[in-house]
Design an enzyme around this catalytic site. Structure first.
Site, PDB file in Angstrom:
ATOM      1  N   PRO A  90     -51.923  -2.916  38.926  1.00 55.70           N
ATOM      2  CA  PRO A  90     -52.602  -3.808  39.382  1.00 55.70           C
ATOM      3  C   PRO A  90     -53.534  -4.793  38.424  1.00 55.70           C
ATOM      4  O   PRO A  90     -53.907  -5.907  38.115  1.00 55.70           O
ATOM      5  CB  PRO A  90     -53.063  -3.531  40.136  1.00 55.70           C
ATOM      6  CG  PRO A  90     -52.599  -2.779  40.813  1.00 55.70           C
ATOM      7  CD  PRO A  90     -52.026  -1.714  39.539  1.00 55.70           C
ATOM      8  N   GLY A 149     -51.232  -5.463  33.061  1.00 54.48           N
ATOM      9  CA  GLY A 149     -49.708  -6.148  33.194  1.00 54.48           C
ATOM     10  C   GLY A 149     -49.053  -6.080  31.209  1.00 54.48           C
ATOM     11  O   GLY A 149     -49.110  -5.335  30.654  1.00 54.48           O
ATOM     12  N   ILE A 192     -42.792  -3.317  40.742  1.00 55.44           N
ATOM     13  CA  ILE A 192     -41.851  -2.747  39.625  1.00 55.44           C
ATOM     14  C   ILE A 192     -40.685  -3.019  40.815  1.00 55.44           C
ATOM     15  O   ILE A 192     -40.269  -3.093  41.522  1.00 55.44           O
ATOM     16  CB  ILE A 192     -41.821  -0.432  40.934  1.00 55.44           C
ATOM     17  CG1 ILE A 192     -43.387  -1.482  39.641  1.00 55.44           C
ATOM     18  CG2 ILE A 192     -40.435  -0.174  39.821  1.00 55.44           C
ATOM     19  CD1 ILE A 192     -43.569  -0.925  37.981  1.00 55.44           C
ATOM     20  N   ARG A 198     -35.150  -6.572  25.119  1.00 57.15           N
ATOM     21  CA  ARG A 198     -35.362  -8.640  24.976  1.00 57.15           C
ATOM     22  C   ARG A 198     -34.536  -9.637  24.311  1.00 57.15           C
ATOM     23  O   ARG A 198     -34.159 -10.477  25.491  1.00 57.15           O
ATOM     24  CB  ARG A 198     -36.811  -8.618  24.165  1.00 57.15           C
ATOM     25  CG  ARG A 198     -37.946  -8.117  24.886  1.00 57.15           C
ATOM     26  CD  ARG A 198     -39.191  -8.375  24.187  1.00 57.15           C
ATOM     27  NE  ARG A 198     -40.688  -7.915  24.722  1.00 57.15           N
ATOM     28  CZ  ARG A 198     -41.737  -7.898  24.264  1.00 57.15           C
ATOM     29  NH1 ARG A 198     -41.962  -7.948  22.593  1.00 57.15           N
ATOM     30  NH2 ARG A 198     -42.987  -7.355  24.885  1.00 57.15           N
ATOM     31  N   HIS A 219     -28.845 -33.397  40.017  1.00 59.36           N
ATOM     32  CA  HIS A 219     -28.249 -33.182  41.403  1.00 59.36           C
ATOM     33  C   HIS A 219     -28.884 -34.107  42.551  1.00 59.36           C
ATOM     34  O   HIS A 219     -28.723 -34.258  43.469  1.00 59.36           O
ATOM     35  CB  HIS A 219     -28.259 -32.112  41.757  1.00 59.36           C
ATOM     36  CG  HIS A 219     -26.896 -30.978  41.292  1.00 59.36           C
ATOM     37  ND1 HIS A 219     -26.773 -30.476  40.325  1.00 59.36           N
ATOM     38  CD2 HIS A 219     -26.187 -30.574  41.937  1.00 59.36           C
ATOM     39  CE1 HIS A 219     -26.349 -29.603  40.475  1.00 59.36           C
ATOM     40  NE2 HIS A 219     -25.336 -29.730  40.733  1.00 59.36           N
ATOM     41  N   GLU A 259     -40.843  -8.720  31.083  1.00 56.93           N
ATOM     42  CA  GLU A 259     -40.613  -8.155  29.641  1.00 56.93           C
ATOM     43  C   GLU A 259     -40.936  -9.018  28.730  1.00 56.93           C
ATOM     44  O   GLU A 259     -40.607  -8.933  27.777  1.00 56.93           O
ATOM     45  CB  GLU A 259     -38.725  -7.697  29.114  1.00 56.93           C
ATOM     46  CG  GLU A 259     -38.200  -6.693  28.527  1.00 56.93           C
ATOM     47  CD  GLU A 259     -38.593  -5.409  28.484  1.00 56.93           C
ATOM     48  OE1 GLU A 259     -39.631  -5.343  29.552  1.00 56.93           O
ATOM     49  OE2 GLU A 259     -38.717  -4.716  27.843  1.00 56.93           O
ATOM     50  N   SER A 300     -44.069 -15.286  27.876  1.00 56.57           N
ATOM     51  CA  SER A 300     -43.967 -15.812  26.633  1.00 56.57           C
ATOM     52  C   SER A 300     -44.911 -16.326  25.664  1.00 56.57           C
ATOM     53  O   SER A 300     -44.669 -16.507  24.735  1.00 56.57           O
ATOM     54  CB  SER A 300     -43.727 -17.720  27.074  1.00 56.57           C
ATOM     55  OG  SER A 300     -42.305 -17.252  27.931  1.00 56.57           O
ATOM     56  N   GLU A 301     -46.012 -15.837  26.582  1.00 51.93           N
ATOM     57  CA  GLU A 301     -47.274 -16.386  25.756  1.00 51.93           C
ATOM     58  C   GLU A 301     -47.487 -15.614  24.568  1.00 51.93           C
ATOM     59  O   GLU A 301     -47.538 -14.699  23.811  1.00 51.93           O
ATOM     60  CB  GLU A 301     -48.755 -16.432  26.454  1.00 51.93           C
ATOM     61  CG  GLU A 301     -48.227 -17.400  27.134  1.00 51.93           C
ATOM     62  CD  GLU A 301     -47.851 -17.812  28.186  1.00 51.93           C
ATOM     63  OE1 GLU A 301     -47.585 -16.833  28.600  1.00 51.93           O
ATOM     64  OE2 GLU A 301     -46.902 -19.243  28.726  1.00 51.93           O
TER      65      GLU A 301
HETATM   66  C1  FAD Z   1     -40.371  -9.550  40.487  1.00 50.46           C
HETATM   67  C2  FAD Z   1     -40.995  -9.219  39.354  1.00 50.46           C
HETATM   68  C3  FAD Z   1     -40.413  -7.862  38.678  1.00 50.46           C
HETATM   69  C4  FAD Z   1     -41.223  -7.178  37.764  1.00 50.46           C
HETATM   70  N1  FAD Z   1     -40.561  -5.735  37.221  1.00 50.46           N
HETATM   71  C5  FAD Z   1     -41.864  -4.863  36.586  1.00 50.46           C
HETATM   72  C6  FAD Z   1     -40.472  -3.642  36.323  1.00 50.46           C
HETATM   73  O1  FAD Z   1     -39.617  -3.266  36.894  1.00 50.46           O
HETATM   74  N2  FAD Z   1     -41.527  -2.228  35.238  1.00 50.46           N
HETATM   75  C7  FAD Z   1     -43.304  -3.126  35.204  1.00 50.46           C
HETATM   76  O2  FAD Z   1     -43.674  -1.859  34.558  1.00 50.46           O
HETATM   77  N3  FAD Z   1     -43.554  -4.374  35.447  1.00 50.46           N
HETATM   78  C8  FAD Z   1     -42.415  -4.995  36.128  1.00 50.46           C
HETATM   79  N4  FAD Z   1     -43.092  -6.492  36.163  1.00 50.46           N
HETATM   80  C9  FAD Z   1     -44.398  -6.865  35.633  1.00 50.46           C
HETATM   81  C10 FAD Z   1     -44.237  -7.937  34.687  1.00 50.46           C
HETATM   82  O3  FAD Z   1     -43.547  -7.201  33.967  1.00 50.46           O
HETATM   83  C11 FAD Z   1     -45.559  -7.780  34.326  1.00 50.46           C
HETATM   84  O4  FAD Z   1     -46.438  -8.973  35.599  1.00 50.46           O
HETATM   85  C12 FAD Z   1     -45.820  -8.829  33.216  1.00 50.46           C
HETATM   86  O5  FAD Z   1     -45.310  -8.000  32.174  1.00 50.46           O
HETATM   87  C13 FAD Z   1     -47.269  -9.581  32.875  1.00 50.46           C
HETATM   88  O6  FAD Z   1     -48.385  -8.563  33.660  1.00 50.46           O
HETATM   89  P1  FAD Z   1     -49.317  -9.636  34.726  1.00 50.46           P
HETATM   90  O7  FAD Z   1     -48.330 -10.192  35.397  1.00 50.46           O
HETATM   91  O8  FAD Z   1     -50.036  -8.575  34.626  1.00 50.46           O
HETATM   92  O9  FAD Z   1     -50.075 -10.881  33.815  1.00 50.46           O
HETATM   93  P2  FAD Z   1     -51.109 -10.812  32.294  1.00 50.46           P
HETATM   94  O10 FAD Z   1     -51.125 -10.005  31.936  1.00 50.46           O
HETATM   95  O11 FAD Z   1     -52.656 -10.633  34.295  1.00 50.46           O
HETATM   96  O12 FAD Z   1     -51.381 -12.183  32.405  1.00 50.46           O
HETATM   97  C14 FAD Z   1     -51.398 -13.671  33.952  1.00 50.46           C
HETATM   98  C15 FAD Z   1     -51.178 -14.958  32.207  1.00 50.46           C
HETATM   99  O13 FAD Z   1     -51.906 -14.393  30.884  1.00 50.46           O
HETATM  100  C16 FAD Z   1     -51.016 -14.284  29.302  1.00 50.46           C
HETATM  101  N5  FAD Z   1     -51.543 -13.732  29.170  1.00 50.46           N
HETATM  102  C17 FAD Z   1     -51.987 -12.389  28.471  1.00 50.46           C
HETATM  103  N6  FAD Z   1     -52.430 -11.813  28.020  1.00 50.46           N
HETATM  104  C18 FAD Z   1     -53.176 -12.643  27.251  1.00 50.46           C
HETATM  105  C19 FAD Z   1     -53.704 -12.738  26.021  1.00 50.46           C
HETATM  106  N7  FAD Z   1     -54.285 -11.829  25.688  1.00 50.46           N
HETATM  107  N8  FAD Z   1     -54.028 -14.224  25.082  1.00 50.46           N
HETATM  108  C20 FAD Z   1     -53.210 -15.355  26.143  1.00 50.46           C
HETATM  109  N9  FAD Z   1     -52.741 -15.591  26.619  1.00 50.46           N
HETATM  110  C21 FAD Z   1     -52.783 -14.286  27.828  1.00 50.46           C
HETATM  111  C22 FAD Z   1     -49.683 -13.962  30.611  1.00 50.46           C
HETATM  112  O14 FAD Z   1     -48.745 -14.995  28.956  1.00 50.46           O
HETATM  113  C23 FAD Z   1     -49.431 -14.506  30.850  1.00 50.46           C
HETATM  114  O15 FAD Z   1     -49.544 -16.057  31.387  1.00 50.46           O
HETATM  115  C24 FAD Z   1     -42.373  -7.544  37.108  1.00 50.46           C
HETATM  116  C25 FAD Z   1     -43.047  -8.741  37.343  1.00 50.46           C
HETATM  117  C26 FAD Z   1     -42.610  -9.511  38.294  1.00 50.46           C
HETATM  118  C27 FAD Z   1     -42.979 -10.522  39.028  1.00 50.46           C
END
Ligand code: FAD
Length: 553
Positions: free
Chosen positions: A133, A136, A167, A249, A349, A374, A377-378
């Site tokens: 939580p 990420g 997950i 990736r 469409h 995975e 983009s940022e």
């Molecule tokens: C449908 C789904 C399936 C998934 N499956 C898996 C899985 O199987 N296993 C697993 O481990 N995870 C999984 N994930 C998790 C996914 O990899 C994370 O959601 C992702 O890595 C982003 O982490 P976060 O959601 O905590 O966003 P955050 O890291 O909080 O990022 C939020 C925003 O801030 C930006 N940001 C973050 N850090 C910075 C920085 N330092 N500087 C500038 N911008 C920044 C990000 O680009 C994003 O736009 C899944 C997520 C979803 C939604």
């Protein structure tokens, strides 16, 4: 050119056509629409895909553990095809691959035999549990712990406590790879479904990929035997995760490519039949050149970079995370292009695109995830910019000057000189950022990541067009476009890349400083002159997409 690593071409083609047949039978449009609407993961279908008959998972498992030993190129082709069918189902299949990755790169031989062997023989489903939580993009902030349990002074087990978030396969997997903080650092543990204290939350109610199960995991005093510590050594978890980024990736990039092309192909078919203004939309240049052609071109630029990177991984360059930057470029460009293509397909469409039955609305929601999981983009822009910035500094700017020279050998008709121009402009932008010390602005740094991506994709596409013209594309490469059409695709993209790198580079440098030096250093006249012939080339690409003679108006 014959690719030697992985499957032979016939086996790959057989796998792809079996997959197509299976999807046509098991996941027709209406079933996917229903499952999406009801928010149901078709677990039976995912398991059937990994059954003895179809055995998609075997592509990802090395031969010595009972798999087919596919290479990165094979995996990219399979992932693209899976994504064309459904990105949710593709995610579910891919999660087994991702979940077993720490085992593939970091486990002992005995552990590999056990877990990879079970994936190959029994088709068990894995999940990859890294995200939390509060952790990420920044996995360093993770708080899930693994405390050693000792018996007679020896570590015989680990007690895991914590929570995982988002997950894939969270509530349907048989086995989970869980990243947890052991005393010597982050480490991967294999946790079997049903282990006391281990549970999953109800599936998330998501924007897209609703055919994929995504759930939080709870670990309350979950005890696993010490044999389940991947590699039997603590503290290797983040290294093991990073070791495969180049590869994984590329695969998620292939999801973006597959989703984008599926949406675009639906728009192409629709526009051939939709009559407006007295003729099919496919004959309207203002329609095709805005909504179809630029997206097809960008997707093919992404494909060129994906194929080049997969080929390099198969040639042995990818070990130890060596191609992580290339994997980041491939994923960033393919997923952003796929997302943009799907958005354009809705517009193409009209009102029908905004409703569910034409599926482009679903594809758009599905493909959206590829720019988030995975590596967002940022985060990818940051990875790319940091690496190439270092290369620029270390070589005093020769890195991209040499790359531009390397493109000089690519024929004009395949856009070698224009791609070189994009790269040359990039070198000038990087140098202006160095002299002005502009990368202190994080935004400038990340924009450089984007410009690097465009310039490098232009180079890859020009090389791919030249290989197609010379008949030297890998035998397993996608051959949708004929060489002359691919050359036109490359010319359109290289012009866009050169224009974008020069004009946006100038904008950000000017935005962060005076920008005067860069304007003088950039070959802006050549960039503008290079746009000559753009419309004719776009016409040619449209003709190729609509299978017409090259005489469109
Ligand atoms: C449908 C789904 C399936 C998934 N499956 C898996 C899985 O199987 N296993 C697993 O481990 N995870 C999984 N994930 C998790 C996914 O990899 C994370 O959601 C992702 O890595 C982003 O982490 P976060 O959601 O905590 O966003 P955050 O890291 O909080 O990022 C939020 C925003 O801030 C930006 N940001 C973050 N850090 C910075 C920085 N330092 N500087 C500038 N911008 C920044 C990000 O680009 C994003 O736009 C899944 C997520 C979803 C939604």
């Amino acid at each position: 050119m014959t690719t030697t690593v992985g499957l032979d071409r016939d086996t790959l083609e057989m796998m792809l056509s079996s997959l197509d047949e299976f999807v046509a039978e098991t996941l027709p449009d209406q079933r996917r629409l229903d499952l999406d609407h009801e928010d149901v993961c078709p677990e039976d279908t995912v398991r059937e895909m990994c059954s003895e008959e179809l055995g998609v998972q075997l592509v990802f498992v090395p031969e010595e553990y009972g798999g087919l030993g596919g290479g990165a190129f094979d995996s990219y082709r399979v992932c693209e095809r899976l994504a064309r069918a459904d990105i949710g189902v593709a995610t579910s299949v891919f999660a087994t691959f991702l979940g077993s990755d720490p085992i593939l790169v970091g486990a002992t031989d005995e552990q590999r035999k056990e877990w990879l062997g079970r994936i190959a023989e029994q088709g068990i489903i894995f999940a990859y549990g890294a995200t939390e939580p509060e952790a990420g993009s920044d996995l360093g902030a993770m708080t899930t712990t693994a405390h050693p349990v000792e018996t007679d002074g020896e570590v015989t087990a680990y007690r895991i406590n914590g929570r995982k978030q988002w997950i894939s396969n969270g509530s349907i997997a048989d086995v989970y790879s869980i990243l947890a903080l052991a005393p010597n650092g982050p480490s991967w543990f294999v946790v079997e479904k049903g282990t006391p204290g281990f549970s999953a939350a109800p599936p998330e109610d998501k924007h897209g990929i609703r055919l994929s199960n995504t759930a939080a995991l709870f670990l309350d005093d979950v005890v696993v035997p010490a044999e389940n510590l991947v590699g039997r050594e603590e503290g290797r978890g983040l290294v093991q995760a990073q070791q495969v980024f180049g590869y994984t990736r590329v695969m998620v990039g292939a999801f973006g490519l597959g989703g984008g092309w599926e949406a675009l192909d639906r728009a192409i078919a629709y526009s051939e039949n939709r009559i407006q203004g007295g003729a099919p939309l496919s004959t309207k240049q203002g329609y095709t050149h805005k909504l179809i052609v630029p997206h097809a071109v960008r997707l093919e630029a992404a494909r060129a970079f994906l194929e080049e990177t997969a080929t390099r991984i198969d040639a042995g360059e990818g070990g130890g995370g060596a191609l992580n930057t290339e994997g980041a470029i491939a994923k960033l460009f393919a997923t952003e292009s796929g997302n943009a293509a799907a958005e354009a397909a809705i517009q193409a469409h009209g009102g029908y695109g905004y409703t569910r039955p034409y599926l482009v609305e679903k594809i758009k929601r599905d493909v959206r995830i590829t720019t988030i999981y995975e590596g967002t983009s940022e985060i990818l822009e940051m990875t790319i910019a940091r690496d190439r910035w270092q290369q620029h500094l270390k070589t005093s700017g020769a890195y991209y000057r040499d790359a531009a020279r390397g493109l000089a050998g690519v024929p004009d008709e395949c856009a070698g000189p224009t791609a070189a121009l994009a790269v040359e402009c990039l070198a000038a932008v990087l140098e202006a950022c160095r002299t002005g010390r502009l990368t202190r602005n994080q935004h400038v740094l990340l924009r450089l990541g984007e410009l690097v991506t465009w310039a490098e994709c232009a180079g890859a596409l020009a090389r791919r067009a030249a290989a197609a013209a010379a008949g030297t594309l890998p035998d397993k490469a996608d051959k949708r476009f004929r060489p002359t059409a691919l050359a036109a695709v490359s010319r359109v993209f290289a012009r866009e890349a050169a224009h974008k790198v020069a004009e946006e580079g100038l904008r950000w440098v000017a935005g962060a400083s005076s920008g005067a030096d860069l304007a003088a250093a950039l070959p802006l006249d050549r960039v503008r002159a290079a746009q000559s012939g753009l419309l004719a080339d776009m016409n040619q690409v449209a003709d190729a997409l609509y299978r017409r003679e090259a005489t469109s108006s």
